[in-house]
Write an enzyme that holds these catalytic residues in place. Structure first.
Site, PDB file in Angstrom:
ATOM      1  N   HIS A 283      32.001  68.862 -33.612  1.00  0.00           N
ATOM      2  CA  HIS A 283      31.354  67.938 -34.546  1.00  0.00           C
ATOM      3  C   HIS A 283      31.028  68.646 -35.839  1.00  0.00           C
ATOM      4  CE1 HIS A 283      27.266  69.327 -33.625  1.00  0.00           C
ATOM      5  NE2 HIS A 283      27.527  69.168 -32.357  1.00  0.00           N
ATOM      6  N   HIS A 326      22.275  77.974 -33.575  1.00  0.00           N
ATOM      7  CA  HIS A 326      22.322  77.963 -35.027  1.00  0.00           C
ATOM      8  C   HIS A 326      21.281  78.897 -35.617  1.00  0.00           C
ATOM      9  CE1 HIS A 326      21.978  75.210 -38.837  1.00  0.00           C
ATOM     10  NE2 HIS A 326      22.886  76.146 -39.016  1.00  0.00           N
ATOM     11  N   GLU A 332      14.472  74.036 -41.504  1.00  0.00           N
ATOM     12  CA  GLU A 332      14.656  72.701 -40.933  1.00  0.00           C
ATOM     13  C   GLU A 332      13.361  72.211 -40.289  1.00  0.00           C
ATOM     14  OE1 GLU A 332      17.774  73.025 -38.060  1.00  0.00           O
ATOM     15  OE2 GLU A 332      19.148  74.048 -39.413  1.00  0.00           O
ATOM     16  N   TYR A 341      15.573  62.842 -28.234  1.00  0.00           N
ATOM     17  CA  TYR A 341      16.490  63.641 -29.041  1.00  0.00           C
ATOM     18  C   TYR A 341      17.427  64.419 -28.116  1.00  0.00           C
ATOM     19  CZ  TYR A 341      18.135  67.132 -32.358  1.00  0.00           C
ATOM     20  OH  TYR A 341      18.919  67.942 -33.126  1.00  0.00           O
ATOM     21  N   HIS A 356      12.218  74.885 -37.555  1.00  0.00           N
ATOM     22  CA  HIS A 356      13.091  76.041 -37.392  1.00  0.00           C
ATOM     23  C   HIS A 356      13.273  76.633 -38.778  1.00  0.00           C
ATOM     24  CE1 HIS A 356      14.112  73.441 -33.825  1.00  0.00           C
ATOM     25  NE2 HIS A 356      13.582  74.522 -33.307  1.00  0.00           N
ATOM     26  N   HIS A 362      17.900  78.691 -33.196  1.00  0.00           N
ATOM     27  CA  HIS A 362      17.457  77.516 -32.439  1.00  0.00           C
ATOM     28  C   HIS A 362      18.683  76.859 -31.825  1.00  0.00           C
ATOM     29  CE1 HIS A 362      18.144  76.427 -36.660  1.00  0.00           C
ATOM     30  NE2 HIS A 362      18.621  75.286 -36.212  1.00  0.00           N
TER      31      HIS A 362
END
Ligand code: FE2
Length: 430
Positions: A283, A326, A332, A341, A356, A362
């Protein structure tokens, strides 16, 4: 009125809006003409924003002498508390509703700040708790554009340019310098605010996506003119360079009978956001879900991106479908508006937030990792989910409230404890 950044015109009384010019020698109804400039006069044509207002009194009658007041929970950058450690992955349960009489002003609770309000870079992230309407009280922020993200309850923003009613899964944008009053339609109200010190939020360029999808301009709605001709002792509060000041007047300042221009408040229904994603494998970066972006002056480096994770289909083959692990130069801050979520099925609940910060790793917790690694990859509808991210190029500093008073989850970083070493030097899937 539909459209993003359109040149609108509207009048609450027939003939109140001058035609063919901005500043006639005498305006109809005895109105005063006044310009509100949202960009410097000389901003390039495609960015230039201003609105002409035709009002009962000019704005100089809506302020007097200023007195400094204290709104101790509403902080501005730089707000670096020496006793607070902002380095870390943080998550909060919802800040609980309050029984106290809290307005939009007294109920604002700053969680993080970034950048510098005096040099007009960066942002602040707030939670609001509102139980009471502002009465004969008005506010504007000279510091910032306000992006309002309700999570619970319904609010009315009576602005100089018209009325916006707002409920969860909608957002409102209130431009810098625009006066308004906030009323409770259905309370108690809780939500999130991104206070943007920098250049205005804009729609992102879609690049190869083309002319459609993501946030479509027609789904942004700007109110028609609505005015009050009301004499009442009224308090006007102004946020200016991080400080708050009050001034007293004898009438409602929401007295704009007609206006035209492209500097205006608007609302947007997040349920009209058309998400675009991978339809075969992998993605894209989460920037694919950008609703609005506030540029920094460095191309592709946003002062703030407002990003939406809403219900959508997952169809990618042979793919780990949740967000990958990531580390990011950007910081973020996420909030949950409703539902579940996908990277964190537990612990990140509606009204909750997570942070984050710059260059802190994270990603999915152990159950999410194992679940997604072993899932039967049928097309899957992610339902009952809506979260957002305020992503900024600047590190976000926690306020004292965020570190000590708000319901911080002390065990958040333990969510990655269960992730095991699978590598044993031999090839093959583990
Ligand atoms: Fe990330």
């Amino acid at each position: 009125m539909p459209g993003f950044g359109n040149d609108f015109e509207t009048e609450a009384l027939p003939g109140a809006l001058p035609q063919g010019q901005n500043s006639p020698q005498k305006c109809n109804y005895g109105l005063y003409a006044e310009q509100l400039s949202g960009t410097p006069f000389t901003a390039p044509r495609g960015q230039n924003e201003r609105t002409w207002c035709y009002r009962i009194r000019p704005s100089v009658k809506h302020t007097g002498r200023f007195e400094k007041i204290d709104l101790s929970y509403w902080k501005s950058a730089p707000n670096v508390d020496p006793d607070v450690i902002s380095l870390g992955q943080y998550r909060w349960d919802p800040v609980p509703h309050s029984d106290a009489p809290l307005t939009f002003l007294t109920g604002m609770r700053t969680m993080t700040t970034a950048g510098d309000v005096n040099t007009q870079v960066g942002m602040a992230a707030h939670v609001y708790l509102i139980t009471q309407s502002m009465q004969d009280e008005y506010f504007y922020s000279a510091d910032s554009e306000l992006l309002i993200v309700p999570q619970d309850g319904r609010l009315r923003f009576a602005t100089e340019l018209g009325i916006i009613d707002l409920e969860p899964q909608e957002i409102a944008i209130l431009p810098r310098g625009m006066l308004f009053r906030v009323e409770v339609l259905e309370g108690p109200c809780r939500g999130f605010v991104c206070e943007n010190y920098g250049a205005k939020f804009d729609l992102p360029s879609r690049g190869p996506i083309g002319a459609n999808c993501l946030a479509n301009p027609r789904d942004f709605k700007t109110p028609v003119a609505a005015f009050e001709d009301r004499d009442a002792r009224s308090r006007v509060v102004i946020k200016w360079c991080g400080q708050f000041h009050e001034t007293w007047i004898d009438h409602s300042p929401l007295d704009v009978v007609a206006w035209h221009g492209n500097y205006a408040a608007c609302k947007y229904d997040l349920r009209t956001f058309s998400p675009v994603g991978a339809i075969l494998f992998d993605h894209p970066d989460p920037s694919i879900f950008t609703v609005l972006t506030a540029p920094s002056g460095v191309e592709g480096t946003a002062n703030i991106d407002f990003v939406l994770f809403r219900d959508r289909w997952n169809v990618a083959e042979n793919t780990f479908r949740p967000p990958w692990y990531h580390k990011n130069i950007m910081s973020e801050l996420m909030g949950n508006i409703h539902g579940i979520y996908d990277a964190k099925p537990k612990g990140f609940v509606p009204g909750g937030m997570s942070l984050h910060n710059m260059m802190l790793p994270h990603g999915p917790d152990q159950p999410a990792f194992e679940g997604a690694s072993n899932a039967d990859l049928q097309p899957q509808k992610l339902e009952n989910t809506m979260s957002f991210m305020f992503e900024t190029r600047f590190p976000q500093h926690l306020t004292e409230l965020a570190a000590n008073e708000a319901p911080l989850q002390d065990d958040y970083i333990d969510c990655w404890d269960g992730l095991e070493k699978k590598f044993d030097g031999t090839p093959g899937e583990k």
